[in-house]
Structure formats: structure tokens, C-alpha cells
Scaffold this active site. Structure first.
Site: not given
Ligand SMILES: NC(=O)c1ccc[n+]([C@@H]2O[C@H](COP(=O)([O-])OP(=O)(O)OC[C@H]3O[C@@H](n4cnc5c(N)ncnc54)[C@H](O)[C@@H]3O)[C@@H](O)[C@H]2O)c1
Length: 264
Positions: A143, A157
Site C-alpha cells: 500500500s 490494515y
Molecule cells: N483499493 C485501494 O485503494 C487500495 C490501496 C492500497 C492497496 N490496495 C491493495 O490492493 C490489493 C487488491 O485490492 P483491491 O483494492 O483490488 O480490492 P478488491 O476488494 O476489489 O479485491 C481484492 C480481492 O481479494 C479477494 N480476496 C479477499 N480475501 C481473500 C482470500 N482469503 N483468499 C483469496 N482471495 C481473497 C477478494 O475476493 C477480491 O477479489 C489488496 O492487497 C489491497 O490491500 C488497495
């Protein structure tokens, strides 16, 4: 890794958001895809769309908190494609909005299990395969703000994403001597419009089913994040920071620590 075509790219958390956008971007480059996610129906729908567009796709329901699921995924990857060249350890969840005093140990365990141990399980399952290739790459989704500083009302988180960044940096340092042909990238997104805020439906025992309708939020488009991530992989670059201003937080933190000042 300049040549992406025909490479096998493995992505966890591939049914939504950044993981799905990565899958689409790798498919556009001619990669073969291994898609893993907890949510079986959206995962299969995404795989169907990508296959219809001409991609070779293996999709497998996977819970990254279970080491055996990742071991099974690596075995079926080898059976299907004979190799894996790119690993994107991307699945993640959040529990934003609660003070530390309102969080139970089980809340912490869930976030740390998915975000930290999920990445560890993926590395354990795929690193030996990646090291055996002529060229390979690991990208871990950390992140920006979450990894660079502690955040109020998002402590599990932040703690998990600080650990993920540290893990990724340790991996980078180790592989420089152990296996220099395996590149490492820390993907550090700022706010991205994904389903992350709906994470609680993915919690074991959640009231709402995991495959419930998708929530969208504000932020950068996931496809833009995927483009930045692929550029970092192509250039074998460690940092992929989507919001450059997040880097200022790291600098300020270093200055505060050095001067003995309280956190800004
Ligand atoms: N969206 C943001 O603003 C943001 C910012 C910084 C970091 N991130 C990181 O990006 C990554 C992707 O997240 P995103 O934003 O696309 O969110 P998202 O919720 O759209 O995607 C996350 C995916 O992970 C899957 N998931 C959750 N728990 C799981 C498990 N136990 N086993 C397998 N799959 C699982 C979900 O079903 C989902 O498809 C994450 O690591 C998140 O922390 C996101």
C-alpha cells in the site's frame, strides 16, 4: 522482464479490482493466466470473459489463508502450463473505520492472515517454480499510505501492509544474491476504485455472502494501476507507487524520526 508474451502470470485476488485489472493487462500482452480468488462466481465470470477474448486461463477458487490452497494452485499451474513466470500476491482485505479499542483479536487475525500470511503462502508455493525459470518476477501488493505510516482507525490494515512491504523488501535483498534473475516489485497503490471497502463480506462467517454485489468507491481506475504495475515489471523496478505524493510521507517520517519529533 521485457518480453511478457507467453509468460504464465499467477494472480491472487483476481476476481475484482486491481487483481482483475492485472489479469486484463497481462492478457492484453499475450500472457497465460492463473487466476485465484475466494469468490468463485465472479472469478469464473472474469475467466470466461478473458477466454472469450482469446486468453488461456486457469481459474481456481482459492483461500490465500490456507497454505494447502496455494500448494494445490502451484501444482495445477505446473500440470496445466508447465511453468510460472510472474507471481502477483495481491489478495487483500481491510476493516477500516474502527479504533484499536474496538478491535478483537479475531479481527486482527483475519486481516493479518489474508494480507500477510496470504502473501507468505503464495511465495512458499511459487518461489521454487519462479527460481527454476530463465527469468521471473514477483509483485506483492502492499500500500502507499498504509505501508509507509501507521493510520488512525485502520490499524490492522496498516500493520499488515507495513509487514507486507518489509517482506517484499527482504525478498528483494535475498533474491539479489540467491536468484538475481527473479525481479521483485512492491506495488504501493494510493486510493483505487475497487471493492476493497466491501471486504467484510469475505470474512469467514460473514452475514452477506462472499459473492454479493460489488461495491465501488472513489479513487484511481484499477486499469491505470495495472498499467503502472506492468511498467515496473517490464523495467524490473522495485517501487511501483501509484500516487507519488505518498513518497513524501516516507520522507517526512524519516525526518521526524531523525529529529526525535512526534509523528506529523
Ligand atoms: N483499493 C485501494 O485503494 C487500495 C490501496 C492500497 C492497496 N490496495 C491493495 O490492493 C490489493 C487488491 O485490492 P483491491 O483494492 O483490488 O480490492 P478488491 O476488494 O476489489 O479485491 C481484492 C480481492 O481479494 C479477494 N480476496 C479477499 N480475501 C481473500 C482470500 N482469503 N483468499 C483469496 N482471495 C481473497 C477478494 O475476493 C477480491 O477479489 C489488496 O492487497 C489491497 O490491500 C488497495
Amino acid at each position: 522482464m521485457r518480453q511478457l508474451a507467453e509468460r504464465v502470470a499467477v494472480i491472487t485476488g483476481a476476481a475484482h479490482g486491481i487483481g482483475l485489472a492485472l489479469a486484463e493487462a497481462f492478457a492484453a500482452e499475450g500472457c497465460r493466466l492463473v487466476l485465484a480468488d475466494l469468490e468463485a462466481h465472479p472469478l469464473e465470470a472474469a475467466a470466461g470473459r478473458l477466454r472469450a477474448a482469446g486468453a488461456q486461463v486457469l481459474a481456481m477458487p482459492t483461500d490465500v489463508t490456507r497454505e494447502g490452497d496455494l500448494q494445490a494452485l502451484s501444482a495445477i499451474t505446473i500440470d496445466t502450463f508447465g511453468a510460472a513466470h510472474i507471481l502477483c500476491a495481491n489478495a487483500g482485505v481491510t476493516l477500516a473505520g474502527r479504533p484499536i479499542s474496538a478491535l478483537a483479536a479475531a479481527d486482527w487475525r483475519w486481516i493479518l492472515d489474508v494480507n500477510v500470511m496470504g502473501a507468505v503462502h503464495a511465495l512458499n508455493a511459487f518461489l521454487p517454480i519462479l527460481k527454476a525459470q530463465d527469468e521471473a518476477h514477483v509483485m506483492v501488493t502492499a500500500s502507499g499510505v498504509g505501508s509507509f505510516t501507521g493510520s488512525a482507525f485502520n490499524a490492522p490494515y496498516s500493520a499488515s501492509k507495513a509487514a507486507v512491504l518489509s517482506l517484499t523488501e527482504s525478498l528483494y535483498r535475498e533474491l539479489r544474491t540467491e536468484a538475481p534473475h527473479v525481479g521483485v516489485t512492491a506495488l504501493c497503490p494510493g486510493a483505487v476504485a475497487t471493492t476493497l471497502r466491501a471486504s467484510e463480506r469475505r470474512r469467514p462467517g460473514a452475514a452477506r455472502p462472499a459473492d454479493a454485489a460489488t461495491a465501488r468507491e472513489h479513487g484511481l481506475r484499477a486499469s491505470a494501476v495495472a498499467d503502472m504495475a506492468l511498467a515496473a515489471i517490464r523495467e524490473t523496478r522495485f517501487w511501483a507507487i501509484t500516487h507519488p505524493e505518498d513518497g513524501d510521507i516516507l520522507e517526512q517520517r524519516g525526518r521526524d524520526a531523525r529529529a526525535g519529533r512526534d509523528p506529523s
